[in-house]
Design an enzyme around this catalytic site. Structure first.
Site, mmCIF file in Angstrom:
data_model
loop_
_atom_site.group_PDB
_atom_site.id
_atom_site.type_symbol
_atom_site.label_atom_id
_atom_site.label_comp_id
_atom_site.label_asym_id
_atom_site.label_seq_id
_atom_site.Cartn_x
_atom_site.Cartn_y
_atom_site.Cartn_z
ATOM 1 N N CYS A 2 45.168 54.141 92.189
ATOM 2 C CA CYS A 2 45.865 54.220 90.915
ATOM 3 C C CYS A 2 47.032 53.244 90.850
ATOM 4 C CB CYS A 2 46.391 55.636 90.710
ATOM 5 S SG CYS A 2 45.121 56.908 90.830
ATOM 6 N N ARG A 27 43.245 46.833 92.033
ATOM 7 C CA ARG A 27 43.358 48.007 92.896
ATOM 8 C C ARG A 27 42.170 48.945 92.751
ATOM 9 N NH1 ARG A 27 48.866 48.896 94.389
ATOM 10 N NH2 ARG A 27 48.568 51.136 94.475
ATOM 11 N N TRP A 75 42.228 56.179 89.489
ATOM 12 C CA TRP A 75 41.033 56.271 90.333
ATOM 13 C C TRP A 75 40.815 57.754 90.596
ATOM 14 C CZ3 TRP A 75 37.598 52.686 92.232
ATOM 15 C CH2 TRP A 75 36.701 53.136 93.210
ATOM 16 N N ASN A 100 50.719 58.742 90.920
ATOM 17 C CA ASN A 100 49.828 58.252 91.977
ATOM 18 C C ASN A 100 49.928 59.199 93.159
ATOM 19 O OD1 ASN A 100 49.261 56.040 90.435
ATOM 20 N ND2 ASN A 100 50.310 54.562 91.743
ATOM 21 N N GLY A 101 48.832 59.402 93.875
ATOM 22 C CA GLY A 101 48.872 60.221 95.081
ATOM 23 C C GLY A 101 48.055 61.487 94.947
ATOM 24 N N GLU A 483 34.185 40.859 117.702
ATOM 25 C CA GLU A 483 34.841 40.239 116.557
ATOM 26 C C GLU A 483 35.626 38.999 116.975
ATOM 27 O OE1 GLU A 483 36.325 39.511 112.687
ATOM 28 O OE2 GLU A 483 34.522 40.469 113.496
ATOM 29 N N LYS A 487 34.950 35.202 115.549
ATOM 30 C CA LYS A 487 35.972 34.357 114.939
ATOM 31 C C LYS A 487 35.995 32.976 115.602
ATOM 32 C CE LYS A 487 37.090 36.729 111.724
ATOM 33 N NZ LYS A 487 35.694 37.048 111.763
ATOM 34 N N GLU A 490 32.916 30.982 114.557
ATOM 35 C CA GLU A 490 32.909 30.661 113.134
ATOM 36 C C GLU A 490 33.750 29.433 112.807
ATOM 37 O OE1 GLU A 490 32.452 34.494 110.254
ATOM 38 O OE2 GLU A 490 34.231 34.483 111.513
ATOM 39 N N HIS A 506 24.805 42.293 134.981
ATOM 40 C CA HIS A 506 23.433 42.330 134.496
ATOM 41 C C HIS A 506 23.054 41.052 133.759
ATOM 42 C CE1 HIS A 506 22.934 46.505 135.697
ATOM 43 N NE2 HIS A 506 24.115 46.771 135.137
ATOM 44 N N LYS A 605 31.611 32.787 101.869
ATOM 45 C CA LYS A 605 32.480 33.956 101.935
ATOM 46 C C LYS A 605 31.715 35.237 101.637
ATOM 47 C CE LYS A 605 36.249 36.233 102.387
ATOM 48 N NZ LYS A 605 36.742 36.446 103.762
#
Length: 610
Positions: A2, A27, A75, A100-101, A483, A487, A490, A506, A605
């Site tokens: 929200c 948002r 939301w 909000n919340g 990851e 990176k 990439e 192994h 992207k």
């Protein structure tokens, strides 16, 4: 999530409120509304389901003119997206609020208020708050005192903006667990949940602290802290441009996005945590009912998002005690499945338009899964629209092709989800409070990791002439190593692979020599001693180790063993913190090699084709 906008001015605020809502569209939301105190002394309200454009059309037909107003994008967390559930909410004809919340104790307050004669027209927790303030006004001396009395009865997270037709010269605002800023003008002041909403009217902002209550007038702002004492909040100038597509002081978008991670992680947590627990309603209106039924989680994702899912599997099985499977979307969609009863289908995607992930979701909806949950960074994307539950990350636009802040906000969202799920599967209140406390510390710990940038840049020089590298981790740090390897390959085009450190013997040991740098992530957890043994296997073969180790892990630098100490962190949040040094290492290696950091060759992207 929200969004809130508000204004107290000499000029008409309708256009200011609408533009602020437009700037908060990123948002994610499902309805929008505004309330303006007109020159005739009455509150004019407009609410619409759907986009801000629909609200703008409605206001064009029936203008909401006045100098004091509040507006909101919602939301849904309590009650379906509908006009009656949209904000602002009112009690009578003269009191309006936006919120909000999540109010955790709204049900018991609702019953008390109903017994006192209040009628409810919505399913929201917010309507409880506006009626509660109205009730307090019967005995309070002012709107300010009524708001203070009302919020003392609330449990949960909130940012509130309140207006009353009998006190037309000001707004009352407060916050606890959800962000709220005050925009400072000349002869006018503004409020918003995000500074970006107010940049057309001011670049000077005051950030409210937890527990603050403030009175907003045209000529002044007065703030009280949670103990009721007058407080001074510094006014700072917003130094960044309004466009995300601006590198600012940074050489590359990727570096800018790496450095944004303390802020976006904080934004992803905002409104979803109290000081000691997760607000599961923030996952959606049906979250509690669905989470009670989940007995298995199937995670589907691609690329970096897949690595986030791999980390989440360790969290889900450790904390919730239920089985979790993780699969690459492009594999999942082309095989036959055995679906366990009461399985939650969890999709992770930065863009929400990843072709294989979307296809897997659509297939799953026909296959008998209990429900689908999306973790995504783009509101309005296909993945968000087609899922039953959604957790929006708040990473903001990510321009660099190699994902950085999207990954850490996905992990943050996944940990919040895990805690909500685990609560239905025996997680103790003490354990939840311990991990929530670690989450609150996370932005500061990420900032501390970023402070190691200079030393990481020096370390990166050892990779300049290498063509291969190996990344090692154990437990939940294995996906972090994956990851890190992704990176590096990439953006520097160095061939990099990740293995569970226990798998060295192994096969991968055959590759280890003085030309194969081996990067290791070593938090101080129950796997540390075994990881140290794996590191000795590398050293015995003449390998050169680059170790990111907890400062309490007692890993000492020696010839062939380069150590960068990381501040101690909670074992559960360690995967998030240890991601940052690996991102910086990849970035600096790529810069040294002269590759196109933001747009590496052959990559896109958003992968919207198979």
């Amino acid at each position: 999530m929200c969004g809130i906008v508000g204004a107290v001015s000499e000029r008409d605020v309708e256009g200011i409120l609408l533009e602020g809502l437009r700037r908060l569209e990123y948002r994610g939301y499902d309805s929008a509304g505004m309330a303006v105190l007109g020159n005739n002394g009455a509150i004019q309200r407009a609410r619409e389901v759907g986009k801000v454009a629909a609200l703008a059309d409605a206001v064009a037909q029936s203008p909401c003119s006045g100098t004091v107003g509040i507006a909101h994008t919602r939301w849904a967390t309590h009650g379906e997206p509908s006009r009656v559930n949209a904000h602002p909410h009112m009690s009578g004809e003269r009191l309006a609020i936006v919120h909000n919340g999540i109010i955790e104790n709204y049900q018991e307050l609702r019953e008390t208020l109903r017994a006192a004669g209040y009628e409810f027209s919505s399913q929201t927790d917010t309507e409880v708050v506006v009626h509660l303030i109205h009730q307090q006004l019967q005995t309070a001396t002012s709107l300010l005192e009524a708001v203070k009395a009302a919020i003392s009865q609330l449990r949960g997270a909130y940012a509130l903006a309140v207006m009353h037709a009998d006190e037309p010269e000001h707004l009352i605002v407060c916050r606890e667990g959800s962000p709220l800023v005050i925009g400072v003008g000349i002869g006018e002041h503004f409020i918003a949940s995000d500074q970006l909403a107010l940049l057309p009217v001011t670049d000077r902002f005051m950030v409210l602290e937890e527990g603050d209550v403030a009175e907003i007038r045209k000529d002044r702002v007065t703030v009280w802290d949670r103990d009721g004492r007058p407080g001074e909040r510094p006014v700072n100038r917003f130094e960044h441009g309004t466009e995300a597509a601006d590198k600012g002081e940074y050489r590359h978008f990727m570096l800018k996005e790496i450095y944004e991670q303390p802020q976006v992680i904080q934004a992803t947590m905002a409104g979803r945590l109290t000081h000691n627990r997760v607000l599961e309603q923030a996952l959606g209106t049906a979250a509690e009912r669905l989470l009670e039924q989940v007995r298995h989680v199937q995670i589907i994702a691609c690329g970096t998002s897949y690595h986030a899912g791999m980390v989440a599997r360790y969290w889900i099985e450790e904390l919730a005690g239920i089985p979790c499977s993780v699969e690459v979307a492009s594999e999942f969609r082309y095989r036959k499945h055995v679906i366990q009863p009461d399985t939650l289908f969890l999709c992770i995607s930065q863009s929400g338009e990843t072709a294989d992930t979307l296809a897997a979701l659509r297939q799953a909806k026909q296959a008998g899964f209990r429900a689908a949950l999306a973790i995504c960074n783009v509101p309005g994307s296909s993945l968000v629209r087609e899922s039953d539950l959604v957790i929006m990350t708040q990473a903001g636009p990510e321009i660099g092709v190699a994902s950085t802040k999207a990954f850490t906000t996905q992990l943050t969202a996944l940990l919040i989800f895990t805690l909500a799920l685990a609560r239905h599967n025996g997680l103790s209140e003490d354990t939840e409070a311990d991990i929530v406390a670690a989450l609150h510390e996370l932005p500061g710990q990420v900032a501390a990791a970023l402070a190691l940038d200079g030393r990481i840049a020096e370390m990166s020089r050892a990779f300049m002439d290498k063509v291969h590298s190996l990344f090692l981790g154990r437990g939940s740090m294995y996906p972090v190593a994956q990851e890190g390897a992704l990176k590096l390959k990439e953006i520097s085009y160095i061939h990099a692979e990740a293995y569970p450190a226990g798998e060295l013997k192994h096969g991968p040991l055959a590759l280890v020599d003085s030309d194969m740098p081996v990067v290791t992530v070593a938090p101080n957890n129950e796997m540390l001693e075994k990881l140290k043994s794996n590191m000795e296997e590398v050293r015995a073969r003449g390998g050169e180790l680059f170790v990111f180790a907890d400062q309490a892990a007692e890993v000492k630098a020696e010839p062939g063993l380069h150590v960068l100490e990381i501040p101690s962190v909670h074992p559960i949040t360690a995967p998030i913190v240890y991601t940052l040094p690996l991102q910086l290492l990849s970035y600096h290696v790529a810069v040294l090699k002269g590759t196109d950091v933001d747009q590496p060759r052959n990559l896109a992207k958003s992968v919207t084709v198979e």
